[in-house]
Structures are given as C-alpha cells and as structure tokens.
Enzyme design. Structure first.
Site, PDB file in Angstrom:
ATOM      1  N   LYS A  75       0.309  -1.321   0.185  1.00 55.91           N
ATOM      2  CA  LYS A  75      -0.145   0.103   0.007  1.00 55.91           C
ATOM      3  C   LYS A  75       0.721   1.282   0.116  1.00 55.91           C
ATOM      4  CE  LYS A  75      -2.454  -0.960   3.878  1.00 55.91           C
ATOM      5  NZ  LYS A  75      -2.032  -2.443   4.295  1.00 55.91           N
ATOM      6  N   ARG A 127      -9.831   0.393   8.360  1.00 56.15           N
ATOM      7  CA  ARG A 127      -9.558  -0.803   9.162  1.00 56.15           C
ATOM      8  C   ARG A 127     -10.767  -1.735   9.700  1.00 56.15           C
ATOM      9  NH1 ARG A 127      -4.059   0.385   9.322  1.00 56.15           N
ATOM     10  NH2 ARG A 127      -1.927  -0.911   9.232  1.00 56.15           N
ATOM     11  N   ARG A 135      11.107  -5.182   5.819  1.00 57.75           N
ATOM     12  CA  ARG A 135      10.885  -3.780   5.080  1.00 57.75           C
ATOM     13  C   ARG A 135      12.236  -2.993   5.925  1.00 57.75           C
ATOM     14  NH1 ARG A 135       4.770  -2.323   5.067  1.00 57.75           N
ATOM     15  NH2 ARG A 135       5.446  -2.540   7.042  1.00 57.75           N
ATOM     16  N   ARG A 139      -0.815  -9.061  13.559  1.00 57.67           N
ATOM     17  CA  ARG A 139      -1.366  -7.821  12.800  1.00 57.67           C
ATOM     18  C   ARG A 139      -2.153  -8.368  11.325  1.00 57.67           C
ATOM     19  NH1 ARG A 139       3.211  -5.133  11.003  1.00 57.67           N
ATOM     20  NH2 ARG A 139       2.493  -3.458   9.894  1.00 57.67           N
TER      21      ARG A 139
HETATM   22  P1  AMP Z   1      -0.021   0.730   8.908  1.00 57.26           P
HETATM   23  O1  AMP Z   1       1.241   2.349   9.557  1.00 57.26           O
HETATM   24  O2  AMP Z   1      -1.137   1.088   8.343  1.00 57.26           O
HETATM   25  O3  AMP Z   1       0.843  -0.760   9.260  1.00 57.26           O
HETATM   26  O4  AMP Z   1      -0.476   1.014  11.071  1.00 57.26           O
HETATM   27  C1  AMP Z   1       0.658   0.757  11.974  1.00 57.26           C
HETATM   28  C2  AMP Z   1      -0.795   0.144  12.488  1.00 57.26           C
HETATM   29  O5  AMP Z   1      -0.987   1.798  13.036  1.00 57.26           O
HETATM   30  C3  AMP Z   1      -2.108  -0.877  13.120  1.00 57.26           C
HETATM   31  O6  AMP Z   1      -1.108  -1.494  13.063  1.00 57.26           O
HETATM   32  C4  AMP Z   1      -2.823   0.174  14.547  1.00 57.26           C
HETATM   33  O7  AMP Z   1      -1.609  -0.324  15.257  1.00 57.26           O
HETATM   34  C5  AMP Z   1      -2.503   1.949  14.016  1.00 57.26           C
HETATM   35  N1  AMP Z   1      -3.417   1.825  12.591  1.00 57.26           N
HETATM   36  C6  AMP Z   1      -3.243   2.555  11.873  1.00 57.26           C
HETATM   37  N2  AMP Z   1      -3.923   2.888  11.165  1.00 57.26           N
HETATM   38  C7  AMP Z   1      -5.700   2.153  11.525  1.00 57.26           C
HETATM   39  C8  AMP Z   1      -6.576   2.365  12.017  1.00 57.26           C
HETATM   40  N3  AMP Z   1      -7.254   3.202  10.741  1.00 57.26           N
HETATM   41  N4  AMP Z   1      -8.006   1.766  12.599  1.00 57.26           N
HETATM   42  C9  AMP Z   1      -6.911   1.188  13.417  1.00 57.26           C
HETATM   43  N5  AMP Z   1      -5.195   1.802  14.142  1.00 57.26           N
HETATM   44  C10 AMP Z   1      -5.085   1.657  13.103  1.00 57.26           C
END
Ligand code: AMP
Length: 220
Positions: A18, A93, A132, A176
């Site tokens: 993404k 999400r 990563r 995750r």
């Molecule tokens: P990402 O960078 O998108 O992988 O997000 C990293 C972490 O941020 C996730 O594992 C969640 O803990 C939190 N997070 C990011 N976006 C959301 C969302 N829309 N809703 C809930 N938690 C989020």
C-alpha cells in the site's frame, strides 16, 4: 496533463504494498496521502497525547480504538488540500470506520471513486515485512533483499536514515495479519457492494501493480 480529481482508499494486509503504491499514486494524481499509521507514528515521535494513547496498541499489532481514529481522519479530510481528492492509506480498517467515512463523505457531497485492494499470500507478506526498512525522513519503503537501497541504511530518495518499524517483527506481524483478516477483510465485501472495489495481484512487481492501478483508475 489534465487536472485529476481522485478520492481513493488503499486496502490490503500489512506488507501488501500500500505504501509503495501510495507514493506512485499521489505523484501521478497530485492528491494528499493520508496514512493513519504515519500520523500515529509522527504523534508517538512527538510525544503527543494521541501518540501516548496509540503506542501500546500499535506495539502489539492491535488496532487503535475507532474513537481515536475517525475524528483524526475526518478533521484531516476537511483541510483545503483534500477538496480535489485524497488517497487514504490504512483507513478505514473496520466496518465502523468505513461507515463513518461514508457518512462524512455524503454529508460533504462527496463519494469514493475507487477502493484499491491488494492481494498477497500470507507467507509472502511475512517475508516482506520482516525485511522492510523505512526512511525516517520521507517514509519511503525498502526491503533488505527485494528492494535494497543503493547504500545500506540510507534512503535512495532523500538520503535519510532507514530503520525497522517496531511493529515489523515476526510475532507482531502474525498479530497484524490476524487482525487484518478479522477486522479489515470484511471491508472487501462492503466496498464490493458499493461497486467501487478494484482488485490487484500485489505479488507482481511494483511497476506492474502500478500499471494495473492506473488502468483501473482511468476506467472509473
Ligand atoms: P500501518 O502503518 O497502516 O501498518 O499502521 C500501523 C498501526 O497503526 C496499526 O497496526 C494500528 O495499530 C494503527 N492503525 C493505523 N491505522 C489505523 C486505523 N485506521 N484504525 C486502527 N488502528 C490503526
């Protein structure tokens, strides 16, 4: 090039690409990139109240509670730079977040043009995330084996320092991916019903996936 207006969401498990596709899409379509993960990480770095609240959940690979996320995004979407479009990355999400987003958009006479959904097998996701490395300064993403930077530990794009995200370790990654399956994957059906879903084979090369993405956007 003609002026482009695009309201889009990126959907897919962690490691699906993404962030990589986001960088290409925002460059081509000139819309702001709204990554809730990036916003939380910036808040943690700055030691804000929001960052303090989000950190524990993120470190464990859990979702931050909806009430901490939705207003953050809707406030951001009200900024001037989002009038001509936006690219949401990591939001929504949960079904609740998607419903709140729809509510916000319809109240503002807007709707999503497209939801870009990336499919990648689980073993590939784990391998990608474990390797990563992310730039501290600009957020560009690399992989120690698949997409190595020209100089180890240094960002090709801006010369910044590369680091491994705290939640990119094997145990947290499993969490995750499970959270994705149970909380986020239902959004695929949600957006399919709205006729805005476009599916992509996220195991192709970055450039191939991007070609597919552009075709799907242009077809909308
Ligand atoms: P990402 O960078 O998108 O992988 O997000 C990293 C972490 O941020 C996730 O594992 C969640 O803990 C939190 N997070 C990011 N976006 C959301 C969302 N829309 N809703 C809930 N938690 C989020």
């Amino acid at each position: 090039m003609a002026h482009n207006m695009l309201r889009a969401v990126l959907l897919g498990p962690p490691g699906a690409g993404k962030g990589t596709q986001a960088a290409k899409v925002i460059e081509k379509y000139n819309v702001p990139h709204i990554s809730t993960g990036d916003i939380f990480r910036a808040n943690i770095k700055e030691g804000t109240e929001l960052g303090k609240k989000a950190k524990g959940y993120m470190d464990e690979g859990k979702l931050v509670p909806d009430e901490l996320v939705v207003n953050l995004v809707t406030d951001r979407l009200q900024k001037d730079d989002c009038k001509e479009g936006f690219l949401l990355d990591g939001f929504p999400r949960t079904i609740f977040q998607a419903e709140q987003l729809d509510k916000f958009l319809s109240e503002n006479g807007q709707k999503l043009d497209i939801v870009l959904n990336f499919k990648v097998r689980k073993d590939v996701l784990i391998e990608r995330i474990a390797g990563r490395r992310v730039c501290k300064s600009c957020g560009a993403s690399f992989h120690v084996v698949n997409v190595p930077p020209k100089k180890e530990g240094i960002c090709d794009v801006c010369g910044g320092e590369l680091f491994q995200r705290k939640d990119d370790n094997r145990e947290t990654v499993e969490n995750r991916i499970n959270v994705y399956e149970s909380e986020t994957a239902p959004l695929i059906g949600y957006y399919e019903k709205q006729n805005v879903l476009a599916n992509f084979d996220g195991e192709k090369t970055h450039n191939e996936v991007f070609e597919d993405v552009v075709k799907a956007i242009e077809a909308k």
